[in-house]
Write an enzyme that holds these catalytic residues in place. Structure first.
Site, PDB file in Angstrom:
ATOM      1  N   ALA A   1       0.868  -1.335   0.031  1.00 48.02           N
ATOM      2  CA  ALA A   1       0.185   0.068   0.063  1.00 48.02           C
ATOM      3  C   ALA A   1       0.652   1.210   0.081  1.00 48.02           C
ATOM      4  O   ALA A   1       2.017   1.157   0.769  1.00 48.02           O
ATOM      5  CB  ALA A   1      -1.012  -0.028   1.261  1.00 48.02           C
ATOM      6  N   PRO A   2       0.464   2.194  -0.656  1.00 46.28           N
ATOM      7  CA  PRO A   2      -0.660   2.722  -1.393  1.00 46.28           C
ATOM      8  C   PRO A   2      -0.976   1.711  -3.069  1.00 46.28           C
ATOM      9  O   PRO A   2      -1.920   1.841  -3.351  1.00 46.28           O
ATOM     10  CB  PRO A   2      -0.945   3.791  -1.540  1.00 46.28           C
ATOM     11  CG  PRO A   2       0.441   4.487  -1.346  1.00 46.28           C
ATOM     12  CD  PRO A   2       1.142   3.543  -0.286  1.00 46.28           C
TER      13      PRO A   2
ATOM     14  N   LYS B   1       3.750   0.564  -6.846  1.00 43.51           N
ATOM     15  CA  LYS B   1       4.817  -0.105  -7.423  1.00 43.51           C
ATOM     16  C   LYS B   1       4.163  -1.382  -8.076  1.00 43.51           C
ATOM     17  O   LYS B   1       4.394  -2.001  -8.874  1.00 43.51           O
ATOM     18  CB  LYS B   1       5.895  -0.560  -6.550  1.00 43.51           C
ATOM     19  CG  LYS B   1       6.718   0.853  -5.977  1.00 43.51           C
ATOM     20  CD  LYS B   1       7.697   0.306  -5.151  1.00 43.51           C
ATOM     21  CE  LYS B   1       8.545   1.647  -4.595  1.00 43.51           C
ATOM     22  NZ  LYS B   1       7.581   2.205  -3.610  1.00 43.51           N
TER      23      LYS B   1
ATOM     24  N   ASP C   1      -0.561  -6.409   2.277  1.00 43.75           N
ATOM     25  CA  ASP C   1      -0.424  -4.983   3.250  1.00 43.75           C
ATOM     26  C   ASP C   1      -1.054  -5.188   4.678  1.00 43.75           C
ATOM     27  O   ASP C   1      -2.025  -5.849   4.776  1.00 43.75           O
ATOM     28  CB  ASP C   1      -0.574  -3.711   2.928  1.00 43.75           C
ATOM     29  CG  ASP C   1       0.130  -2.741   3.351  1.00 43.75           C
ATOM     30  OD1 ASP C   1       1.184  -2.141   2.923  1.00 43.75           O
ATOM     31  OD2 ASP C   1      -0.220  -2.393   4.591  1.00 43.75           O
TER      32      ASP C   1
ATOM     33  N   CYS D   1      12.686   3.612   1.016  1.00 43.70           N
ATOM     34  CA  CYS D   1      12.821   4.951   1.115  1.00 43.70           C
ATOM     35  C   CYS D   1      13.868   5.529   2.138  1.00 43.70           C
ATOM     36  O   CYS D   1      13.361   6.811   2.539  1.00 43.70           O
ATOM     37  CB  CYS D   1      11.683   5.569   0.831  1.00 43.70           C
ATOM     38  SG  CYS D   1      10.438   5.660   2.246  1.00 43.70           S
TER      39      CYS D   1
HETATM   40  C1  LIG Z   1       6.726   1.998   2.136  1.00 41.84           C
HETATM   41  S1  LIG Z   1       5.294   1.575   2.294  1.00 41.84           S
HETATM   42  C2  LIG Z   1       5.064   0.456   0.935  1.00 41.84           C
HETATM   43  C3  LIG Z   1       4.753   1.418  -0.496  1.00 41.84           C
HETATM   44  C4  LIG Z   1       4.155   0.796  -1.671  1.00 41.84           C
HETATM   45  N1  LIG Z   1       5.180  -0.243  -1.960  1.00 41.84           N
HETATM   46  C5  LIG Z   1       4.003   1.604  -2.735  1.00 41.84           C
HETATM   47  O1  LIG Z   1       4.915   1.604  -3.849  1.00 41.84           O
HETATM   48  O2  LIG Z   1       2.761   2.103  -2.967  1.00 41.84           O
HETATM   49  C6  LIG Z   1       5.305   0.418   3.385  1.00 41.84           C
HETATM   50  C7  LIG Z   1       4.156  -0.516   3.446  1.00 41.84           C
HETATM   51  O3  LIG Z   1       4.293  -1.632   4.556  1.00 41.84           O
HETATM   52  C8  LIG Z   1       3.225  -1.848   5.281  1.00 41.84           C
HETATM   53  N2  LIG Z   1       3.714  -2.871   6.401  1.00 41.84           N
HETATM   54  C9  LIG Z   1       4.506  -2.457   7.428  1.00 41.84           C
HETATM   55  N3  LIG Z   1       4.615  -3.948   8.063  1.00 41.84           N
HETATM   56  C10 LIG Z   1       4.229  -4.682   7.509  1.00 41.84           C
HETATM   57  C11 LIG Z   1       3.848  -6.057   7.595  1.00 41.84           C
HETATM   58  N4  LIG Z   1       4.555  -6.764   8.561  1.00 41.84           N
HETATM   59  N5  LIG Z   1       3.410  -6.803   6.776  1.00 41.84           N
HETATM   60  C12 LIG Z   1       2.751  -6.199   5.624  1.00 41.84           C
HETATM   61  N6  LIG Z   1       2.905  -5.008   5.434  1.00 41.84           N
HETATM   62  C13 LIG Z   1       3.390  -4.009   6.221  1.00 41.84           C
HETATM   63  C14 LIG Z   1       2.748  -0.692   5.679  1.00 41.84           C
HETATM   64  O4  LIG Z   1       1.312  -0.663   5.945  1.00 41.84           O
HETATM   65  C15 LIG Z   1       2.990   0.403   4.505  1.00 41.84           C
HETATM   66  O5  LIG Z   1       1.780   0.512   3.726  1.00 41.84           O
END
Ligand SMILES: C[S@@+](CC[C@H](N)C(=O)[O-])C[C@H]1O[C@@H](n2cnc3c(N)ncnc32)[C@H](O)[C@@H]1O
Length: 451
Positions: free
Chosen positions: A267-268, A271, A289, A388
């Site tokens: 999320a969001p 990618k 997510d 990031c």
């Molecule tokens: C950097 S953001 C991802 C951005 C996304 N890949 C994009 O390009 O739009 C990291 C995401 O990891 C999720 N997250 C954190 N811990 C997690 C877990 N243990 N399992 C799955 N998702 C997790 C968060 O809710 C967040 O949405």
């Protein structure tokens, strides 16, 4: 409170609301998005006034460390010790004087009125005095502070030091880039149009030019910000907003039509959607997510872009037993939760919310994510690790430790990507700076064994 004859200066409500948002971040530890939503909830405002509240809060937070140092110097005991809300309001006023969009006297009187609206009537004299002194002496005070990172670049010292240690040759450019407004980047959906035609429509519709960037075939960098709804064909899925560095993920992972793909932190969904666009929607993609609210945006994005190959799934990537069907993946993207120190220009609140002590915990979780997801990858399959962050502790240190403990993990070459990214351990690092992209780290790891 002002007497009946007192009419508040125009814009004082916007300053008061912005100060509340800044205080919620600085003292309450809220994200700026959440703080703005809480400040604006139930307040009837024109769009233009909302935009002003937002701009004031962003600007005050972008320069908050500088203003905090100045107030600690100028005000007995520092307003922070007495009242965080007052410090936040002063930061809003000081930022406005720096931004110079209005005559100084109007800024001072509106900020003084905002103090009254915030129940800080007794501080009205202090607000007036500090802002007037800043007009006279602010520039000299900043010059006298020299290169101190909290004043010169408004960063917390621990972060400025960490960046300088990790990137000695690029640190100054990075700190400076973090203080600028980010460029708006767009990813053009090649299933529907091409960047050249889309840029021509943008120019015709909005008068804003967009330029391509070497190494990013789907990306355009806009010369000025444009509301998302004004991007040509946005509702129909012709384009998405996505930073240039983030647009490297999908081509680096290289998911081909027919593959089974996991985006483990999706999320969001920018990618994940790019992965599907590049494979003409012919992937079996699980967009996982842990946050169901954020996950809803993944499904919305897929629907807007007309992508059917992706399925949004709520689950914890650290606990595959809760959501995995046991069939291995050809490709895995781990866009790990991180310090977000590469996206400070978009999220100036990061500078207040992150602590030095957070980094070790984040790195430990990043390593765990790699450990838990690795068994889900087919032999011969590829995993792309992304953050990031610009801190080596979350990037090549995490990746190298994983390569050292996992005998089937093989670092795989990427790039080179001149002007966009530089080598960083087994991976690549994009740095915020002259290239105009966010700070991002990528490492590609192949699972040894016959496919
Ligand atoms: C950097 S953001 C991802 C951005 C996304 N890949 C994009 O390009 O739009 C990291 C995401 O990891 C999720 N997250 C954190 N811990 C997690 C877990 N243990 N399992 C799955 N998702 C997790 C968060 O809710 C967040 O949405």
């Amino acid at each position: 409170m002002p007497g009946p004859a007192h009419r508040p200066a125009a814009g004082s409500l916007a300053r008061a609301l912005a100060a509340r948002a800044v205080d919620r971040v600085a003292a309450g530890g809220a994200t700026l998005d959440a703080a703005l939503a809480a400040s604006l909830a139930g307040v009837p405002l024109e769009d233009r006034d909302r935009a002003q509240v937002q701009a004031l809060a962003y600007g005050a937070l972008r320069w908050f460390h500088r203003y905090r140092a100045l107030l600690a110097d100028w005000v007995d005991a520092g307003p922070r010790d007495r009242d965080g809300l007052l410090e936040a309001l002063l930061a809003v006023g000081l930022y406005q004087l720096d931004a110079a969009g209005q005559p100084d006297y109007a800024i001072v009187s509106a900020t003084v009125d905002a103090a009254r609206q915030l129940g800080q009537a007794r501080a009205a004299g202090l607000v007036n005095a500090v802002l007037r002194r800043y007009r006279r002496e602010g520039a000299a005070w900043v010059a006298a502070a020299g290169a101190a990172p909290d004043v010169a670049y408004s960063h917390p010292r621990w972060l400025a030091e960490a960046i300088a240690t990790d990137w000695p040759g690029a640190a100054e450019a990075m700190l400076e880039a973090n203080q600028r407004h980010p460029d708006l980047w767009v990813r053009v959906n090649r299933r529907r149009t091409d960047p050249g035609s889309w840029a021509a429509r943008l120019l015709a519709d909005t008068g804003v030019a967009a330029s391509p960037a070497a190494g990013l075939p789907d990306a355009l960098r806009l010369a000025a910000p444009v509301p998302v709804t004004a991007l040509p064909g946005f509702a129909e899925g012709d384009a998405s907003v996505q930073d240039g560095a983030a647009q490297l993920a999908a081509p680096l992972l290289g998911a081909l039509p027919g593959m089974r793909v996991l985006d483990a932190c999706a999320a969001p969904g920018g990618k994940a959607a790019h992965l599907l666009e590049l494979a003409d929607d012919a992937l079996d993609l699980t967009a996982l997510d842990i946050d169901p609210v954020r996950l809803a945006r993944v499904s919305e994005g897929f629907a807007r872009l007309g992508l059917a190959g992706g399925r949004a799934v709520a689950g914890d990537a650290l606990d595959p037993a809760g959501w995995w069907d046991g069939r291995p993946y050809d490709r895995i993207l781990v866009d790990a939760p991180c310090s977000a120190t590469g996206v400070i220009r978009r999220h100036p609140d990061i500078k207040l919310l992150r602590r030095k002590a957070d980094i070790a915990g984040l790195a430990a979780r990043q390593g765990q994510l790699l450990d838990r997801l690795w068994p889900l990858l087919k032999p011969g399959g590829r995993l792309l690790y992304a953050t990031c962050s610009v801190l080596r502790a979350e990037n090549e240190v995490v990746v190298q430790a994983f390569l050292d403990r996992e005998p089937t993990a093989v670092a795989t070459a990427m790039g080179p990507l001149p002007g966009l990214a530089e080598p960083a351990g087994p991976g690549l690092q994009c740095l915020p700076g002259p290239g105009g992209v966010d700070g991002f780290h990528y490492a590609l790891i192949t699972r040894a064994g016959p496919p």
